[in-house]
Design a protein around this motif. Structure first.
Motif, PDB file in Angstrom:
ATOM      1  N   GLY A   1       0.967  -1.176   0.087  1.00 47.21           N
ATOM      2  CA  GLY A   1       0.236  -0.051   0.088  1.00 47.21           C
ATOM      3  C   GLY A   1       0.761   1.261   0.044  1.00 47.21           C
ATOM      4  O   GLY A   1       0.308   2.312   0.305  1.00 47.21           O
ATOM      5  N   THR A   2       2.219   1.214  -0.406  1.00 48.20           N
ATOM      6  CA  THR A   2       2.797   2.381  -0.518  1.00 48.20           C
ATOM      7  C   THR A   2       2.550   3.275  -1.628  1.00 48.20           C
ATOM      8  O   THR A   2       2.716   4.510  -1.500  1.00 48.20           O
ATOM      9  N   ILE A   3       2.094   2.622  -2.436  1.00 52.89           N
ATOM     10  CA  ILE A   3       1.831   3.572  -3.886  1.00 52.89           C
ATOM     11  C   ILE A   3       0.424   3.821  -4.117  1.00 52.89           C
ATOM     12  O   ILE A   3       0.010   5.021  -4.078  1.00 52.89           O
ATOM     13  N   LEU A   4      -0.594   2.802  -3.390  1.00 53.56           N
ATOM     14  CA  LEU A   4      -1.857   2.926  -3.741  1.00 53.56           C
ATOM     15  C   LEU A   4      -2.529   2.203  -2.513  1.00 53.56           C
ATOM     16  O   LEU A   4      -2.405   0.972  -2.299  1.00 53.56           O
ATOM     17  N   ASN A   5      -3.404   2.672  -1.845  1.00 53.57           N
ATOM     18  CA  ASN A   5      -4.027   2.043  -0.598  1.00 53.57           C
ATOM     19  C   ASN A   5      -5.386   1.547  -1.175  1.00 53.57           C
ATOM     20  O   ASN A   5      -6.343   2.269  -1.512  1.00 53.57           O
ATOM     21  N   THR A   6      -5.490   0.253  -1.389  1.00 49.93           N
ATOM     22  CA  THR A   6      -6.632  -0.343  -1.823  1.00 49.93           C
ATOM     23  C   THR A   6      -7.368  -1.057  -0.833  1.00 49.93           C
ATOM     24  O   THR A   6      -8.527  -1.675  -0.880  1.00 49.93           O
ATOM     25  N   LEU A   7      -6.893  -0.611   0.602  1.00 53.49           N
ATOM     26  CA  LEU A   7      -8.003  -1.270   1.641  1.00 53.49           C
ATOM     27  C   LEU A   7      -9.161  -0.948   1.616  1.00 53.49           C
ATOM     28  O   LEU A   7     -10.173  -1.803   1.630  1.00 53.49           O
ATOM     29  N   ASN A   8      -9.418   0.429   1.482  1.00 55.34           N
ATOM     30  CA  ASN A   8     -10.831   0.867   1.493  1.00 55.34           C
ATOM     31  C   ASN A   8     -11.511   0.588   0.273  1.00 55.34           C
ATOM     32  O   ASN A   8     -12.898   0.203   0.525  1.00 55.34           O
ATOM     33  N   MET A   9     -10.832   0.286  -0.617  1.00 53.57           N
ATOM     34  CA  MET A   9     -11.691  -0.135  -2.001  1.00 53.57           C
ATOM     35  C   MET A   9     -12.264  -1.503  -1.737  1.00 53.57           C
ATOM     36  O   MET A   9     -13.402  -1.750  -2.335  1.00 53.57           O
ATOM     37  N   ASN A  10     -11.737  -2.237  -1.128  1.00 53.77           N
ATOM     38  CA  ASN A  10     -11.934  -3.661  -0.872  1.00 53.77           C
ATOM     39  C   ASN A  10     -13.103  -3.923   0.411  1.00 53.77           C
ATOM     40  O   ASN A  10     -13.757  -4.879   0.424  1.00 53.77           O
ATOM     41  N   MET A  11     -13.284  -2.787   1.120  1.00 53.02           N
ATOM     42  CA  MET A  11     -14.240  -2.902   2.239  1.00 53.02           C
ATOM     43  C   MET A  11     -15.824  -2.814   1.464  1.00 53.02           C
ATOM     44  O   MET A  11     -16.533  -3.494   2.203  1.00 53.02           O
ATOM     45  N   TYR A  12     -16.117  -2.153   0.614  1.00 53.09           N
ATOM     46  CA  TYR A  12     -17.295  -2.179  -0.160  1.00 53.09           C
ATOM     47  C   TYR A  12     -18.059  -3.227  -0.450  1.00 53.09           C
ATOM     48  O   TYR A  12     -18.870  -3.757  -0.302  1.00 53.09           O
ATOM     49  N   PRO A  13     -17.126  -4.088  -1.220  1.00 51.03           N
ATOM     50  CA  PRO A  13     -17.445  -5.428  -1.855  1.00 51.03           C
ATOM     51  C   PRO A  13     -17.705  -6.444  -0.484  1.00 51.03           C
ATOM     52  O   PRO A  13     -18.690  -7.280  -0.458  1.00 51.03           O
ATOM     53  N   LEU A  14     -16.896  -6.382   0.546  1.00 47.62           N
ATOM     54  CA  LEU A  14     -17.010  -6.862   1.777  1.00 47.62           C
ATOM     55  C   LEU A  14     -18.396  -6.679   2.521  1.00 47.62           C
ATOM     56  O   LEU A  14     -19.172  -7.495   2.743  1.00 47.62           O
ATOM     57  N   MET A  15     -18.756  -5.450   2.408  1.00 49.14           N
ATOM     58  CA  MET A  15     -19.902  -4.766   2.954  1.00 49.14           C
ATOM     59  C   MET A  15     -21.161  -5.451   2.258  1.00 49.14           C
ATOM     60  O   MET A  15     -22.056  -5.918   2.808  1.00 49.14           O
ATOM     61  N   ARG A  16     -21.210  -5.740   1.020  1.00 41.70           N
ATOM     62  CA  ARG A  16     -22.057  -6.209   0.134  1.00 41.70           C
ATOM     63  C   ARG A  16     -22.346  -7.734   0.467  1.00 41.70           C
ATOM     64  O   ARG A  16     -23.433  -8.239   0.611  1.00 41.70           O
ATOM     65  N   ILE A  17     -21.163  -8.454   0.776  1.00 43.72           N
ATOM     66  CA  ILE A  17     -21.020 -10.061   0.944  1.00 43.72           C
ATOM     67  C   ILE A  17     -21.577  -9.985   2.112  1.00 43.72           C
ATOM     68  O   ILE A  17     -22.591 -11.059   2.343  1.00 43.72           O
ATOM     69  N   ILE A  18     -21.390  -9.391   3.386  1.00 41.48           N
ATOM     70  CA  ILE A  18     -21.911  -9.621   4.524  1.00 41.48           C
ATOM     71  C   ILE A  18     -23.557  -9.237   4.313  1.00 41.48           C
ATOM     72  O   ILE A  18     -24.225 -10.088   5.116  1.00 41.48           O
ATOM     73  N   LYS A  19     -24.151  -8.323   3.997  1.00 38.82           N
ATOM     74  CA  LYS A  19     -25.638  -8.014   3.564  1.00 38.82           C
ATOM     75  C   LYS A  19     -26.174  -9.314   2.907  1.00 38.82           C
ATOM     76  O   LYS A  19     -27.085  -9.590   3.410  1.00 38.82           O
ATOM     77  N   GLU A  20     -25.691  -9.886   1.931  1.00 38.45           N
ATOM     78  CA  GLU A  20     -26.099 -10.698   1.206  1.00 38.45           C
ATOM     79  C   GLU A  20     -26.272 -12.032   1.950  1.00 38.45           C
ATOM     80  O   GLU A  20     -27.088 -13.011   1.839  1.00 38.45           O
TER      81      GLU A  20
END
Length: 51
Positions: A13-32
């Motif tokens: 994550g030194t060039i691009l922080n993708t952690l937040n980008m991956n949280m939204y799909p996880l939120m959707r999976i939890i909902k489903e």
């Protein structure tokens, strides 16, 4: 067709922080799967849990 001279792979994550980008799909999976609406902050806290 030109060839690539290098590939940049950012694993920590030194060039691009993708952690937040991956949280939204996880939120959707939890909902489903559970029917529960988790907030972004609640899902983000999962990264602090050690196995």
């Amino acid at each position: 067709m030109s060839r690539y001279r290098a590939v940049i792979y950012d694993i920590d994550g030194t060039i691009l922080n993708t952690l937040n980008m991956n949280m939204y799909p996880l939120m959707r999976i939890i909902k489903e799967e559970t029917g529960q609406d988790w907030t972004f902050d609640r899902v983000l806290r999962l990264r602090r849990i050690r196995a």
